[in-house]
Design a protein around this motif. Structure first.
Motif, PDB file in Angstrom:
ATOM      1  N   THR A   1      69.635  32.373  48.360  1.00  0.00           N
ATOM      2  CA  THR A   1      70.216  31.468  47.472  1.00  0.00           C
ATOM      3  C   THR A   1      70.644  30.453  48.151  1.00  0.00           C
ATOM      4  O   THR A   1      70.545  29.282  47.829  1.00  0.00           O
ATOM      5  N   ARG A   2      71.192  30.471  49.482  1.00  0.00           N
ATOM      6  CA  ARG A   2      71.850  29.412  50.092  1.00  0.00           C
ATOM      7  C   ARG A   2      70.938  28.269  50.627  1.00  0.00           C
ATOM      8  O   ARG A   2      71.281  27.323  51.057  1.00  0.00           O
ATOM      9  N   TYR A   3      69.440  28.643  50.355  1.00  0.00           N
ATOM     10  CA  TYR A   3      68.269  27.725  50.864  1.00  0.00           C
ATOM     11  C   TYR A   3      67.821  27.234  49.590  1.00  0.00           C
ATOM     12  O   TYR A   3      66.599  26.532  49.857  1.00  0.00           O
ATOM     13  N   SER A   4      68.292  27.397  48.476  1.00  0.00           N
ATOM     14  CA  SER A   4      67.700  27.108  47.210  1.00  0.00           C
ATOM     15  C   SER A   4      67.470  25.600  47.078  1.00  0.00           C
ATOM     16  O   SER A   4      66.598  25.210  46.639  1.00  0.00           O
ATOM     17  N   ASN A   5      68.325  24.982  47.349  1.00  0.00           N
ATOM     18  CA  ASN A   5      68.236  23.213  47.360  1.00  0.00           C
ATOM     19  C   ASN A   5      66.961  22.647  48.403  1.00  0.00           C
ATOM     20  O   ASN A   5      66.647  21.425  48.266  1.00  0.00           O
ATOM     21  N   THR A   6      66.527  23.470  49.554  1.00  0.00           N
ATOM     22  CA  THR A   6      65.724  22.968  50.248  1.00  0.00           C
ATOM     23  C   THR A   6      64.353  23.344  49.890  1.00  0.00           C
ATOM     24  O   THR A   6      63.361  23.088  50.596  1.00  0.00           O
ATOM     25  N   MET A   7      64.107  24.527  49.061  1.00  0.00           N
ATOM     26  CA  MET A   7      62.920  25.269  49.167  1.00  0.00           C
ATOM     27  C   MET A   7      62.196  24.463  47.785  1.00  0.00           C
ATOM     28  O   MET A   7      63.059  23.852  46.875  1.00  0.00           O
ATOM     29  N   PRO A   8      60.994  24.575  47.492  1.00  0.00           N
ATOM     30  CA  PRO A   8      60.353  23.891  46.510  1.00  0.00           C
ATOM     31  C   PRO A   8      60.582  24.733  45.177  1.00  0.00           C
ATOM     32  O   PRO A   8      61.034  25.674  45.344  1.00  0.00           O
ATOM     33  N   ASN A   9      60.404  23.979  44.314  1.00  0.00           N
ATOM     34  CA  ASN A   9      60.822  24.480  42.691  1.00  0.00           C
ATOM     35  C   ASN A   9      59.654  25.748  42.467  1.00  0.00           C
ATOM     36  O   ASN A   9      60.254  26.731  41.956  1.00  0.00           O
ATOM     37  N   TRP A  10      58.488  25.918  42.927  1.00  0.00           N
ATOM     38  CA  TRP A  10      57.645  26.916  42.775  1.00  0.00           C
ATOM     39  C   TRP A  10      58.078  28.027  43.294  1.00  0.00           C
ATOM     40  O   TRP A  10      57.985  29.254  42.540  1.00  0.00           O
ATOM     41  N   LEU A  11      58.849  27.952  44.625  1.00  0.00           N
ATOM     42  CA  LEU A  11      59.089  29.034  45.282  1.00  0.00           C
ATOM     43  C   LEU A  11      60.367  29.885  44.513  1.00  0.00           C
ATOM     44  O   LEU A  11      60.386  31.092  44.512  1.00  0.00           O
ATOM     45  N   SER A  12      61.179  28.970  44.239  1.00  0.00           N
ATOM     46  CA  SER A  12      62.738  29.399  43.704  1.00  0.00           C
ATOM     47  C   SER A  12      62.503  30.071  42.385  1.00  0.00           C
ATOM     48  O   SER A  12      62.751  31.106  42.154  1.00  0.00           O
ATOM     49  N   VAL A  13      61.288  29.474  41.331  1.00  0.00           N
ATOM     50  CA  VAL A  13      61.130  29.874  40.390  1.00  0.00           C
ATOM     51  C   VAL A  13      60.256  31.038  40.455  1.00  0.00           C
ATOM     52  O   VAL A  13      60.390  31.990  39.568  1.00  0.00           O
TER      53      VAL A  13
END
Length: 325
Positions: free
Chosen positions: A281-293
């Protein structure tokens, strides 16, 4: 044959079968297998001639209980640990699926109440989440990182602390069911209102999407598990309030045993949610949307499949296959 006559003819046999199954009174596995086959014959007859009858639901429950006993006494090399997750828990979830529905209905109602209350009362969010959390999050939003609060501390420290807290909440949700299910309802209320107010807060600040793509990476499993633990608590409460044909103590023991199994089944998902919160979760703002979704959909799909879909698959096998011992 009329349904009333069918029930009258077999009622005593079914009641004796209940006692045999739940009190472990069968002398050997072959006796249990024979009783199981008789029960399946009655179930098939009821499904054919009384398709809308509650008798089918009753016989299904007996069949599920018998199936668990058979698998527990089978002389095979099947690993007990594997059979617990593969067969026993899914059958329990199918048998008590209405309690899962009740738990999520209650949970969802309180989440809605939390969101609506936050929408109509500006002070409600601070009342529920606390001034410290709200102020820190507002500062993080201004800095462009709404979920920065989840980045504090070390990975392992966050993982352990969060997991222990979630396990504690889950156990409370179950154990408080001893108060006739009211205690479980209270735990669901507290957490539901908090979640509703929490998400509305991010919506009100215009960063709902940023919060969802970050927080629900771990929240999908975490929140879903609380709902399942709530079902376990409701089952415990119902075993006390509605003992059916058993003594209250015997019913309580069965409810306690069933609830503990459901509670234990949520632990792997709770650990996984804690791991994701501590390390991903701590890296959510740096990962692409497709990955978090993608992570959110996979985790939500996994736990939903296990508790909502897989039990029906196992039960279907139960109805179409009579195991031999």
């Amino acid at each position: 044959m009329r349904e009333v006559a069918f029930i009258k003819q077999n009622k005593q046999k079914w009641l004796n079968f209940e006692k045999t199954i739940y009190n472990n009174q069968f002398k050997n596995p072959d006796e249990l297998s024979s009783l199981y086959i008789q029960l399946m014959n009655d179930l098939s007859y009821a499904q054919t001639y009384y398709p809308k009858s509650k008798t089918i639901s009753y016989l299904n429950q007996l069949a599920a209980a018998a199936f668990q006993r058979i698998y527990r006494t089978k002389r095979t090399k099947t690993n007990r640990f594997i059979s617990f997750w593969k067969t026993e828990v899914p059958l329990i979830m199918f048998e008590y699926r209405r309690y899962v529905f009740y738990a999520f209905l209650i949970f969802g109602a309180f989440i809605t109440i939390g969101a609506v209350s936050a929408a109509y009362d500006d002070s409600f969010v601070r009342l529920i989440l606390g001034d410290g959390y709200v102020n820190e999050t507002l500062e993080n939003i201004e800095k462009g990182d709404p979920v920065a609060i989840y980045k504090s501390g070390s990975n392992w420290g966050s993982f352990i602390g969060i997991t222990v807290n979630n396990l504690y909440v889950g156990m409370l949700c179950f154990v408080f069911g001893v108060f006739g299910g009211i205690g479980t309802g209270y735990v669901l209320m507290v957490n539901g209102i908090m979640i509703g107010a929490f998400q509305y807060f991010f919506y009100d600040q215009g960063v709902l999407w940023e919060s969802v793509r970050g927080i629900w990476i771990h929240g999908s499993m975490e929140i879903f598990a609380i709902g399942i633990e709530g079902a376990a608590g409701l089952i415990l409460g119902a075993s006390i309030l509605f003992p059916k044909t058993y003594s209250r103590m015997a019913s309580f023991k069965m409810g306690l045993k069933t609830g503990i199994k459901i509670l234990i089944s949520t632990f792997p998902f709770t650990f996984m949610a804690g791991f994701l919160e501590g390390f991903v979760t701590r890296y959510s703002n740096t990962m692409p949307n497709w990955l978090s979704v993608g992570i959110i959909l996979v985790t939500l799909g996994l736990i939903s499949f296990y508790y909502l879909i897989y039990p029906h698959i196992v039960h279907k096998k139960l109805r179409t296959h009579v195991p031999t011992i």
